[in-house]
Scaffold this active site. Structure first.
Site, PDB file in Angstrom:
ATOM      1  N   TYR A  32       0.826  -1.217   0.000  1.00  0.00           N
ATOM      2  CA  TYR A  32       0.000   0.000   0.000  1.00  0.00           C
ATOM      3  C   TYR A  32       0.848   1.249   0.000  1.00  0.00           C
ATOM      4  O   TYR A  32       2.062   1.198   0.194  1.00  0.00           O
ATOM      5  CB  TYR A  32      -0.963  -0.006   1.190  1.00  0.00           C
ATOM      6  N   ARG A  51       8.363   4.602  -4.453  1.00  0.00           N
ATOM      7  CA  ARG A  51       8.339   3.626  -3.350  1.00  0.00           C
ATOM      8  C   ARG A  51       7.291   2.540  -3.630  1.00  0.00           C
ATOM      9  O   ARG A  51       7.521   1.362  -3.358  1.00  0.00           O
ATOM     10  CB  ARG A  51       8.048   4.323  -2.019  1.00  0.00           C
ATOM     11  N   ARG A  96      -9.661 -19.540  -4.615  1.00  0.00           N
ATOM     12  CA  ARG A  96      -9.521 -20.553  -3.565  1.00  0.00           C
ATOM     13  C   ARG A  96      -8.364 -20.120  -2.670  1.00  0.00           C
ATOM     14  O   ARG A  96      -7.602 -19.223  -3.025  1.00  0.00           O
ATOM     15  CB  ARG A  96      -9.237 -21.930  -4.159  1.00  0.00           C
ATOM     16  N   HIS A  99      -1.497 -21.229  -0.700  1.00  0.00           N
ATOM     17  CA  HIS A  99      -0.344 -20.365  -0.412  1.00  0.00           C
ATOM     18  C   HIS A  99       0.394 -19.978  -1.693  1.00  0.00           C
ATOM     19  O   HIS A  99       0.770 -18.832  -1.878  1.00  0.00           O
ATOM     20  CB  HIS A  99       0.625 -21.067   0.545  1.00  0.00           C
ATOM     21  N   GLU A 178      12.211   2.640  14.010  1.00  0.00           N
ATOM     22  CA  GLU A 178      11.253   3.701  13.666  1.00  0.00           C
ATOM     23  C   GLU A 178      10.050   3.578  14.586  1.00  0.00           C
ATOM     24  O   GLU A 178      10.074   2.795  15.541  1.00  0.00           O
ATOM     25  CB  GLU A 178      10.852   3.593  12.189  1.00  0.00           C
ATOM     26  N   LEU A 202      11.105   1.620   6.957  1.00  0.00           N
ATOM     27  CA  LEU A 202      10.494   2.099   5.725  1.00  0.00           C
ATOM     28  C   LEU A 202      11.213   3.382   5.303  1.00  0.00           C
ATOM     29  O   LEU A 202      11.468   4.252   6.139  1.00  0.00           O
ATOM     30  CB  LEU A 202       9.004   2.392   5.951  1.00  0.00           C
TER      31      LEU A 202
HETATM   32  N1  PDD Z   1       2.808   5.089   7.238  1.00  0.00           N
HETATM   33  N2  PDD Z   1       7.494   4.020   8.852  1.00  0.00           N
HETATM   34  C1  PDD Z   1       6.385   3.271   8.802  1.00  0.00           C
HETATM   35  C2  PDD Z   1       6.425   1.886   9.361  1.00  0.00           C
HETATM   36  C3  PDD Z   1       5.205   3.791   8.223  1.00  0.00           C
HETATM   37  O1  PDD Z   1       4.112   3.018   8.147  1.00  0.00           O
HETATM   38  C4  PDD Z   1       5.208   5.116   7.711  1.00  0.00           C
HETATM   39  C5  PDD Z   1       4.006   5.733   7.073  1.00  0.00           C
HETATM   40  C6  PDD Z   1       6.400   5.865   7.813  1.00  0.00           C
HETATM   41  C7  PDD Z   1       6.504   7.271   7.294  1.00  0.00           C
HETATM   42  O2  PDD Z   1       6.552   7.284   5.882  1.00  0.00           O
HETATM   43  P1  PDD Z   1       6.007   8.537   5.041  1.00  0.00           P
HETATM   44  O3  PDD Z   1       6.758   9.726   5.524  1.00  0.00           O
HETATM   45  O4  PDD Z   1       6.328   8.174   3.656  1.00  0.00           O
HETATM   46  O5  PDD Z   1       4.529   8.661   5.317  1.00  0.00           O
HETATM   47  C8  PDD Z   1       7.524   5.279   8.374  1.00  0.00           C
HETATM   48  C9  PDD Z   1       1.571   5.551   6.679  1.00  0.00           C
HETATM   49  C10 PDD Z   1       1.297   6.997   6.857  1.00  0.00           C
HETATM   50  C11 PDD Z   1       0.445   4.643   7.152  1.00  0.00           C
HETATM   51  O6  PDD Z   1       0.715   3.469   7.367  1.00  0.00           O
HETATM   52  O7  PDD Z   1      -0.694   5.095   7.258  1.00  0.00           O
END
Ligand code: PDD
Length: 287
Positions: A32, A51, A96, A99, A178, A202
């Site tokens: 996503y 990304r 169905r 995996h 993070e 991420l």
């Molecule tokens: N998440 N690290 C993680 C695990 C994240 O899920 C996100 C963002 C970030 C920050 O990335 P960015 O600056 O590109 O939004 C870092 C989004 C907002 C979410 O899951 O809703």
């Protein structure tokens, strides 16, 4: 009621239906993106789509959809303005539960909008600092893929909330990675620090922009391993994401960070970020 996008169609939300045999539902076999739109304009669209393509390639889903066109049309169908767009692509429906998959499957593509505050118009005084706890990072080793398998993130966030905190900072092998849905920054003696980009975090779009702004405005920064001691002895701690912007963290595990207030470098970065966004609105950073 909003208009959503599903497999080539713009539909009222209640008409959008996905099979119970969809692999996104059965296995979390999907990726996503979350992309903010301000006044109908996608924020750092190119970086978000890069990304997304990285995530798709990593899990071997192929799609030739023009994402920018679909998402811009979706935002317009929902009145434009300030909206955050959620885009999910699953491997599809095999009819169905099995995996193994075969490469000819048609991906399921879903997108919807939710409201987002224009944080940068709001002003620094409107940003509420938060409290965090440190929790073990229970995720897999491909956190560079924006996968919808978010159970570890959800569980530790909920535990943090149960303990009266707002966010959990994740720690793997004595190193902070993070937050549950955000990247991490520290400030010590005017220098900005953030964990190195790797498959353990991420590659956040907001994180990248903060580093670019630091570069441009002569703020020293370093990407390095952050341990617990470094975290607690920081003058400032921030977390950042596309939907929340840059948020000061003033307490970690009950310990006050710095003087327990929003720090001077946070204030500076907030202003730089706001200026960047205002320029974006004026059409200066549009592609
Ligand atoms: N998440 N690290 C993680 C695990 C994240 O899920 C996100 C963002 C970030 C920050 O990335 P960015 O600056 O590109 O939004 C870092 C989004 C907002 C979410 O899951 O809703």
């Amino acid at each position: 009621m909003q208009t959503v996008y599903l497999n080539g169609q713009f539909l009222p939300e209640h008409e959008a239906k996905v099979s119970v045999f969809d692999r996104g539902f059965l296995f979390g076999d999907s990726v996503y993106e979350v992309i903010p739109f301000y006044q109908g304009v996608g924020f750092r669209m190119k970086e978000h789509l890069e990304r997304l393509n990285h995530s798709l390639r990593a899990i071997r889903i192929k799609s030739d959809v023009d994402w920018e066109q679909v998402l811009t049309q979706l935002v317009a169908a929902n009145g434009g303005g300030n909206l955050s767009v959620y885009l999910q692509i699953t491997r599809g429906n095999a009819g169905r539960r099995s995996h193994a998959y075969d490469d000819t499957m048609e991906p399921t593509i879903f997108a919807c909008c939710s409201e987002i505050k224009d944080i940068w118009q709001a002003g620094a005084d409107d940003i509420k600092p938060i409290k965090a706890v440190v929790s073990e990072d229970l995720r897999w080793h491909r956190c560079d893929i924006k996968s919808t398998c978010l159970l570890p993130n959800i569980l530790v966030l909920q535990q943090a909330k149960d303990e009266g905190a707002d966010e959990a900072l994740l720690s793997r092998d004595q190193r902070l990675t993070e937050g549950t849905a955000c990247n991490l920054f520290l400030v010590k003696r005017g220098v900005l620090f953030t964990p190195k980009r790797s498959s353990e975090i991420l590659g956040g779009i907001t994180r990248q922009l903060i580093l670019e702004l630091a570069d441009e405005h002569g703020i020293q920064y370093q990407e390095l391993d952050v341990d617990y001691e470094r975290l607690l002895s920081a003058d400032e701690v921030w977390v950042c994401s596309s939907t929340r912007g840059i948020i000061p963290v003033i307490e970690v595990d009950g310990n006050r960070i710095g003087d327990g207030l929003k720090g001077p470098l946070w204030n500076k970065m907030f202003e730089l970020f706001s200026d960047y966004q205002r320029q974006l609105m004026a059409g200066e950073h549009n592609k």
